[in-house]
Design a protein around this motif. Structure first.
Motif, mmCIF file in Angstrom:
data_model
loop_
_atom_site.group_PDB
_atom_site.id
_atom_site.type_symbol
_atom_site.label_atom_id
_atom_site.label_comp_id
_atom_site.label_asym_id
_atom_site.label_seq_id
_atom_site.Cartn_x
_atom_site.Cartn_y
_atom_site.Cartn_z
ATOM 1 N N LYS A 73 0.824 -1.207 0.000
ATOM 2 C CA LYS A 73 0.000 0.000 0.000
ATOM 3 C C LYS A 73 0.860 1.260 0.000
ATOM 4 C CE LYS A 73 -3.917 -0.159 0.451
ATOM 5 N NZ LYS A 73 -5.021 -0.250 -0.532
ATOM 6 N N LEU A 74 2.032 1.173 0.622
ATOM 7 C CA LEU A 74 2.920 2.328 0.672
ATOM 8 C C LEU A 74 3.461 2.675 -0.705
ATOM 9 C CD1 LEU A 74 4.879 1.542 3.958
ATOM 10 C CD2 LEU A 74 3.156 3.321 3.599
ATOM 11 N N ILE A 75 3.595 1.660 -1.575
ATOM 12 C CA ILE A 75 4.044 1.919 -2.936
ATOM 13 C C ILE A 75 3.009 2.746 -3.677
ATOM 14 C CG2 ILE A 75 4.610 0.854 -5.153
ATOM 15 C CD1 ILE A 75 5.709 -1.516 -3.614
ATOM 16 N N GLN A 76 1.740 2.393 -3.504
ATOM 17 C CA GLN A 76 0.671 3.155 -4.143
ATOM 18 C C GLN A 76 0.658 4.594 -3.638
ATOM 19 O OE1 GLN A 76 -3.164 1.133 -3.994
ATOM 20 N NE2 GLN A 76 -2.134 -0.821 -3.787
ATOM 21 N N TYR A 77 0.811 4.770 -2.323
ATOM 22 C CA TYR A 77 0.828 6.116 -1.759
ATOM 23 C C TYR A 77 2.028 6.906 -2.283
ATOM 24 C CZ TYR A 77 -2.614 4.467 1.682
ATOM 25 O OH TYR A 77 -3.730 3.963 2.293
ATOM 26 N N LYS A 120 -0.611 0.901 -12.220
ATOM 27 C CA LYS A 120 -1.339 1.848 -13.070
ATOM 28 C C LYS A 120 -2.133 1.060 -14.101
ATOM 29 C CE LYS A 120 -2.189 6.112 -14.556
ATOM 30 N NZ LYS A 120 -2.768 7.180 -13.709
ATOM 31 N N ILE A 121 -3.342 1.532 -14.387
ATOM 32 C CA ILE A 121 -4.203 0.894 -15.380
ATOM 33 C C ILE A 121 -4.730 1.960 -16.323
ATOM 34 C CG2 ILE A 121 -6.321 -0.444 -15.771
ATOM 35 C CD1 ILE A 121 -6.047 -1.553 -12.961
ATOM 36 N N GLN A 133 -7.130 -5.039 -11.035
ATOM 37 C CA GLN A 133 -7.352 -3.820 -10.274
ATOM 38 C C GLN A 133 -6.014 -3.304 -9.736
ATOM 39 O OE1 GLN A 133 -10.527 -2.493 -10.134
ATOM 40 N NE2 GLN A 133 -10.928 -4.191 -11.536
ATOM 41 N N LEU A 134 -5.982 -2.027 -9.370
ATOM 42 C CA LEU A 134 -4.775 -1.478 -8.760
ATOM 43 C C LEU A 134 -4.406 -2.284 -7.518
ATOM 44 C CD1 LEU A 134 -5.277 2.399 -8.960
ATOM 45 C CD2 LEU A 134 -3.562 1.038 -10.163
ATOM 46 N N GLY A 135 -3.121 -2.583 -7.391
ATOM 47 C CA GLY A 135 -2.649 -3.337 -6.242
ATOM 48 C C GLY A 135 -2.748 -4.840 -6.384
ATOM 49 N N THR A 136 -3.307 -5.323 -7.517
ATOM 50 C CA THR A 136 -3.402 -6.768 -7.734
ATOM 51 C C THR A 136 -2.009 -7.376 -7.843
ATOM 52 O OG1 THR A 136 -5.528 -6.602 -8.876
ATOM 53 C CG2 THR A 136 -4.209 -8.571 -9.301
#
Length: 252
Positions: A73-77, A120-121, A133-136
């Motif tokens: 999750k930190l990567i997405q943030y 990213k999608i 989905q994002l984070g899959t």
């Protein structure tokens, strides 16, 4: 660990962030005892903090070793916070172009502690999204997974590959498919996750020929080629060079 008490702040949030800061400063995962020793949080409270942070995917706990590291999750943030200077933002226009050209959902995946995840999608057809989905988290049997298997350091990918029960034992360094991916910089996967949905992926390299991530076109099986000579494959291979060049990569 120094926590500044103030009537205008939430102390428990400060403590939680201090645990994340500790793990971010380390190059290797930490044991519970290491974290407890460094933070001096009581064991009962530390269990609660770690369980909460793990459930939120801000931390990751390895089920085999019990050690903690930073979560996906930190990567997405981080990608959202960095803005126009990050890799994902620089690649996004190319994702749009590839999606428009191929009529496919296009994904960009990056490596994390337990395999690649979708960061990213892009889909030019907003009414039809057959990608992840994002984070899959993507398995080794997917086309993006094959890219990471071939081009990522094997010492990093070994545990991820071993944990996947569906990966074919026939896919390894000596096989024709592995060598073809290595040579032509494109991977294919027929229906690896969902029936009737297939994919093809290209790596993105930096100036040191290190893998930054993988771009994947996902579509219905009949529209996805399975060999590098196909015009659509040739288009993606050209995109691999064009995009990698902006990060300083050269085949020469």
């Amino acid at each position: 660990m120094e926590i500044v008490k103030s009537g205008s702040t939430i102390q428990s949030l400060q403590i939680g962030m201090s645990i994340i800061d500790l793990l971010a400063s380390q190059r290797n995962p930490l044991r519970f005892s290491d974290i407890q020793e460094s933070t001096e949080i009581t064991k009962s409270n530390l269990y609660k903090y770690l369980n909460t942070l793990t459930q939120l995917e801000l931390l990751y706990r390895d089920k085999t070793t019990g050690m903690y590291s930073l979560g996906s999750k930190l990567i997405q943030y981080g990608m959202a916070a960095i803005g126009n200077e990050d890799v994902t933002s620089r690649i996004t226009p190319y994702l749009q172009e590839i999606s428009h050209h191929t009529s496919c959902t296009v994904l960009f995946s990056v490596w994390t502690y337990d395999g690649p995840i979708t960061a990213k999608i892009w889909n030019s057809n907003q009414n039809l999204n057959i990608g992840a989905q994002l984070g899959t988290r993507l398995p080794p049997s997917s086309s993006s997974g094959k890219v990471f298997t071939v081009f990522q350091d094997s010492s990093i990918t070994a545990d991820w590959i071993e944990k996947d029960n569906n990966v074919s034992a026939a896919f390894h360094r000596g096989t024709k498919e592995y060598q073809a991916i290595q040579k032509y910089k494109i991977a294919f996967a027929k229906e690896p996750l969902v029936p009737s949905v297939s994919s093809m992926s290209i790596p993105i390299f930096n100036y040191n020929a290190e893998l930054l991530g993988a771009i994947t076109a996902v579509g219905f099986t009949e529209s996805i080629p399975d060999h590098y000579e196909d015009p659509l494959s040739q288009y993606l291979r050209k995109s691999f060079l064009e995009i990698s060049n902006i990060f300083g990569y050269s085949e020469e």
